[in-house]
Each structure stands twice: as structure tokens, then as C-alpha cells.
Enzyme design. Structure first.
Site, PDB file in Angstrom:
ATOM      1  N   PRO A 100      31.841   0.575  29.500  1.00 19.91           N
ATOM      2  CA  PRO A 100      31.544  -0.003  28.177  1.00 19.91           C
ATOM      3  C   PRO A 100      30.347  -0.959  28.251  1.00 19.91           C
ATOM      4  O   PRO A 100      30.148  -1.650  29.249  1.00 19.91           O
ATOM      5  CB  PRO A 100      32.823  -0.769  27.820  1.00 19.91           C
ATOM      6  CG  PRO A 100      33.882  -0.204  28.696  1.00 19.91           C
ATOM      7  CD  PRO A 100      33.209   0.297  29.938  1.00 19.91           C
ATOM      8  N   GLY A 131      27.705  -4.053  27.320  1.00 21.91           N
ATOM      9  CA  GLY A 131      27.559  -5.426  26.819  1.00 21.91           C
ATOM     10  C   GLY A 131      28.804  -6.286  26.872  1.00 21.91           C
ATOM     11  O   GLY A 131      28.926  -7.242  26.120  1.00 21.91           O
ATOM     12  N   GLY A 173      30.149  -7.354  30.020  1.00 16.19           N
ATOM     13  CA  GLY A 173      30.264  -7.978  31.344  1.00 16.19           C
ATOM     14  C   GLY A 173      30.743  -7.061  32.452  1.00 16.19           C
ATOM     15  O   GLY A 173      31.161  -7.527  33.504  1.00 16.19           O
ATOM     16  N   LEU A 174      30.696  -5.733  32.222  1.00 15.65           N
ATOM     17  CA  LEU A 174      31.191  -4.827  33.260  1.00 15.65           C
ATOM     18  C   LEU A 174      30.045  -4.202  34.080  1.00 15.65           C
ATOM     19  O   LEU A 174      30.238  -3.203  34.772  1.00 15.65           O
ATOM     20  CB  LEU A 174      32.079  -3.727  32.650  1.00 15.65           C
ATOM     21  CG  LEU A 174      33.332  -4.236  31.929  1.00 15.65           C
ATOM     22  CD1 LEU A 174      34.146  -3.086  31.373  1.00 15.65           C
ATOM     23  CD2 LEU A 174      34.217  -5.085  32.864  1.00 15.65           C
ATOM     24  N   GLY A 175      28.888  -4.789  33.967  1.00 12.66           N
ATOM     25  CA  GLY A 175      27.769  -4.385  34.839  1.00 12.66           C
ATOM     26  C   GLY A 175      27.102  -3.083  34.455  1.00 12.66           C
ATOM     27  O   GLY A 175      26.432  -2.463  35.298  1.00 12.66           O
ATOM     28  N   SER A 176      27.254  -2.645  33.179  1.00 11.51           N
ATOM     29  CA  SER A 176      26.688  -1.340  32.816  1.00 11.51           C
ATOM     30  C   SER A 176      25.174  -1.325  33.002  1.00 11.51           C
ATOM     31  O   SER A 176      24.609  -0.335  33.486  1.00 11.51           O
ATOM     32  CB  SER A 176      27.063  -0.952  31.392  1.00 11.51           C
ATOM     33  OG  SER A 176      26.357  -1.737  30.477  1.00 11.51           O
ATOM     34  N   SER A 177      24.518  -2.427  32.672  1.00  7.50           N
ATOM     35  CA  SER A 177      23.062  -2.428  32.767  1.00  7.50           C
ATOM     36  C   SER A 177      22.608  -2.375  34.235  1.00  7.50           C
ATOM     37  O   SER A 177      21.706  -1.611  34.580  1.00  7.50           O
ATOM     38  CB  SER A 177      22.538  -3.637  31.987  1.00  7.50           C
ATOM     39  OG  SER A 177      21.566  -4.313  32.669  1.00  7.50           O
ATOM     40  N   ALA A 230      24.366  -1.136  36.781  1.00  5.67           N
ATOM     41  CA  ALA A 230      24.715   0.189  37.321  1.00  5.67           C
ATOM     42  C   ALA A 230      23.676   1.223  36.887  1.00  5.67           C
ATOM     43  O   ALA A 230      23.270   2.083  37.671  1.00  5.67           O
ATOM     44  CB  ALA A 230      26.116   0.595  36.857  1.00  5.67           C
ATOM     45  N   ASP A 284      24.933  -8.482  40.456  1.00  6.55           N
ATOM     46  CA  ASP A 284      25.542  -7.274  39.894  1.00  6.55           C
ATOM     47  C   ASP A 284      24.964  -6.021  40.555  1.00  6.55           C
ATOM     48  O   ASP A 284      25.699  -5.126  40.971  1.00  6.55           O
ATOM     49  CB  ASP A 284      25.274  -7.177  38.383  1.00  6.55           C
ATOM     50  CG  ASP A 284      26.138  -8.133  37.588  1.00  6.55           C
ATOM     51  OD1 ASP A 284      26.727  -9.044  38.210  1.00  6.55           O
ATOM     52  OD2 ASP A 284      26.234  -7.973  36.362  1.00  6.55           O
TER      53      ASP A 284
END
Ligand code: PMV
Length: 315
Positions: free
Chosen positions: A99, A101, A103-107, A109, A149
Site C-alpha cells: 500500500p 504512502g 509508511g510501508l516503504g513502497s517508494s 522498494a 528504508d
């Protein structure tokens, strides 16, 4: 030739915010991934496709002209096209199960997987080289990124980080389950970090006392991780959440999700900047289902993850 890479998302287990003031943080990669495919195309264009939109642009454009959400990927593609003096172009496709934006590090990753996929069209690079490319790309949107991250997304597993000593892997084979619940409130990390700065300036003594407490807590967590003591880790999560409440980065929705999770799990806390984003709780096979049910019955979106030990993968 198609070049493909995937990288995991991450959560901050302990130490968010206090890490900015020198305290150690503990992060872990999670088994939710982004997959990036890069392929040469005959036209001299950079094309980026993802679930949030598309970008088609010619190379050699000033980076400021590129829309924020595609900037890191354009930067990586353009750099490699210039490096190899290519007359052809690149098509990049991003598929993510992380998901956005919250805080799960999508950007990060996406940056790591893109750096590997894009450079992989031309040559093979080490993980260290790919990580550096990913951090440079991420800096086109977050100039002050610590790189934490991207580091955990590259190497996977559990990691400790502090400003003075940098990163190191935590040797662990823990196999606990984490339940992530999404408040669906997008947060601005920058805004929350500057609010904490205001709190710190107005409450210097109190803040420094909490930082000391947090440091002690994290040392205890490291022992608990080593001993696979889930109850101990959970107790520390509950205590860490109290510190985060004190510095003002929680809200009603996060508190409600945490309260529900605490009924059955070993412990729960927010993760990342707070004031939105996600919370996570620690479980194993004895309390995983009950905790998920408790959250779902109260209409919160949640999913379980495990630690990802793979990190960046190219294929
Ligand atoms: O929102 P996230 O997951 O990117 O976490 C931010 C972590 C902070 O400690 C709040 C800020 C930072 O730069 O470390």
C-alpha cells in the site's frame, strides 16, 4: 531483453522519531513486494507504467520537470541511457502489492527494484551498487532520506540503524507473524517530523528522558529478539507506543486499532511517522486469527506478513 527485479516493503519495528535524535531504530523487511520490469524499446523514449498512472517522456529532461511520483524512475532510466549513450529507449512497468504512502516503504522498494531492473538491461551490478543508485533516485523526491528504508529493502531481514554507527543486520531466524492494519490516513512524514521537533524544543528535558528510556527499551528488545521472546517484544511495543503517544504522533483511529489488537496479540504499536499510516501487532499461530478477526469485525483493513529474508531479487 526483459530485465526483472523485485524488492520487499518494510516496517519500523521500534525507534521511529527518536532515531532522528540519535536513538537506535529496528526495521524489518516484510513479504509484500514490488516487481519492476524494464525493457529496451526502439523509440528514444522513457515510458513508465504503474497502477497510479503512466509517464512517457523523452530522455535528457531536467529532473524538476518530471512529475514527483515518477521522478526517481525517470532519473534511473535517463542516467543509464546517457551512460551507455543509447539511441533506443526504455519501458518500465511497476507492479506493487505494498500500500502507498502509509509508511510501508513502497517508494524505497520501487526505487530498489527499479534500479536493479533498469541497470540489469545493460549490466549486472552488486547489491551495494544497486542500493547506492536507489538512494540517489530516492533523493530526487526526499533529499534528506537516511537511506534506511532502501537498505532494508535491498538486504531483507531485520536491521538496526543509528545515526552514529549506520546499519547492521540483526542475526535472527524469528518467524513471528505481524499483522498490519492500515488507518488509510495518508501521512506526511515531513510534517509529523517537524511537529515532533516543536515538541522537543518546548519540552527539552522530558524529551531527552524519553530518548534515554527508548534506548534502554531497544537494547532489551534486541535481547528478546535473540531469545525469540515474543511476550517480551510485545511488552516493549506497548511501552514504545506510550512514548509515541507522549510526543503527539498518534491519533484516535490508531489508538482504537491498537486497543483492539492488544486484546489478543503480544503487543501493538504504530509504525513509521504516525498521525495516520499503519499500526502493527505481534502474533504467532496461537493468536494470529483472533487478532485479525477482532480488527476485521471492527471494519479495519488488515493483513498478516512475515519477515522477508530475501531482500532484492533479480530474475
Ligand atoms: O513514515 P516512514 O515509515 O517513512 O517513517 C519515518 C520515520 C521517522 O523516524 C519518523 C523519520 C525518519 O527520517 O527517520
Amino acid at each position: 531483453m526483459k530485465s526483472r527485479a523485485s524488492a520487499p516493503g518494510k516496517i519500523i519495528l521500534f525507534g521511529e522519531h527518536f532515531v532522528v535524535y540519535g536513538v537506535k531504530a529496528i526495521l524489518c523487511a516484510i513479504n509484500k513486494r514490488v516487481i519492476v520490469t524494464a525493457e529496451k524499446i526502439t523509440e528514444n523514449k522513457i515510458s513508465i507504467k504503474s497502477s497510479i498512472g503512466n509517464l512517457v517522456s523523452s530522455p535528457k529532461k531536467p529532473i524538476e520537470e518530471i512529475d514527483n511520483q515518477f521522478r526517481p524512475f525517470y532519473y534511473l532510466a535517463d542516467k543509464i541511457i546517457q551512460k551507455y549513450n543509447e539511441k533506443s529507449g526504455l519501458e518500465i512497468t511497476i507492479n506493487s502489492e505494498i500500500p502507498l504512502g502509509v509508511g510501508l516503504g513502497s517508494s524505497s522498494a520501487c526505487c530498489v527494484a527499479s534500479a536493479a531492473a533498469i541497470s540489469g538491461v545493460f549490466t549486472k551490478n552488486s547489491k551495494e551498487e544497486i542500493l547506492q543508485m536507489a538512494i540517489d533516485a530516492e533523493k530526487t523526491i526526499f533529499p534528506n532520506t537516511s537511506g534506511a528504508d532502501s537498505t532494508v529493502c535491498t538486504y531483507g531481514g531485520l536491521m538496526q540503524y543509528d545515526k552514529k554507527n549506520g546499519y547492521s543486520a540483526i542475526d535472527s531466524e524469528n518467524n513471528f507473524d505481524l499483522i498490519i492494519a492500515n488507518s488509510k490516513i495518508r501521512h506526511s512524514t515531513k510534517e509529523v517530523v517537524s511537529n515532533v521537533k516543536l515538541f522537543q524544543e518546548r519540552n527539552e528535558e522530558k524529551f531527552s528522558k524519553i530518548c534515554n528510556e527508548e534506548s534502554k527499551l531497544i537494547e532489551d528488545v534486541l535481547i528478546c529478539i535473540k531469545n525469540n521472546d515474543l511476550e517480551g517484544i510485545g511488552r516493549n511495543m506497548i511501552k514504545n507506543q506510550e512514548f509515541l503517544e507522549t510526543i503527539g504522533v498518534s491519533n484516535e483511529k490508531l489508538r482504537d486499532m491498537i486497543k483492539l489488537s492488544n486484546k489478543f496479540s503480544f503487543g501493538a504499536k504504530l509504525t513509521g511517522a504516525g498521525n495516520g499510516g499503519c499500526i502493527f501487532s505481534l502474533t504467532d499461530e496461537t493468536n494470529l486469527e483472533k487478532t485479525i478477526r477482532q480488527l476485521k469485525e471492527n471494519e479495519y483493513e488488515c493483513f498478516s506478513v512475515k519477515i522477508d529474508f530475501r531482500g532484492l531479487d533479480t530474475f
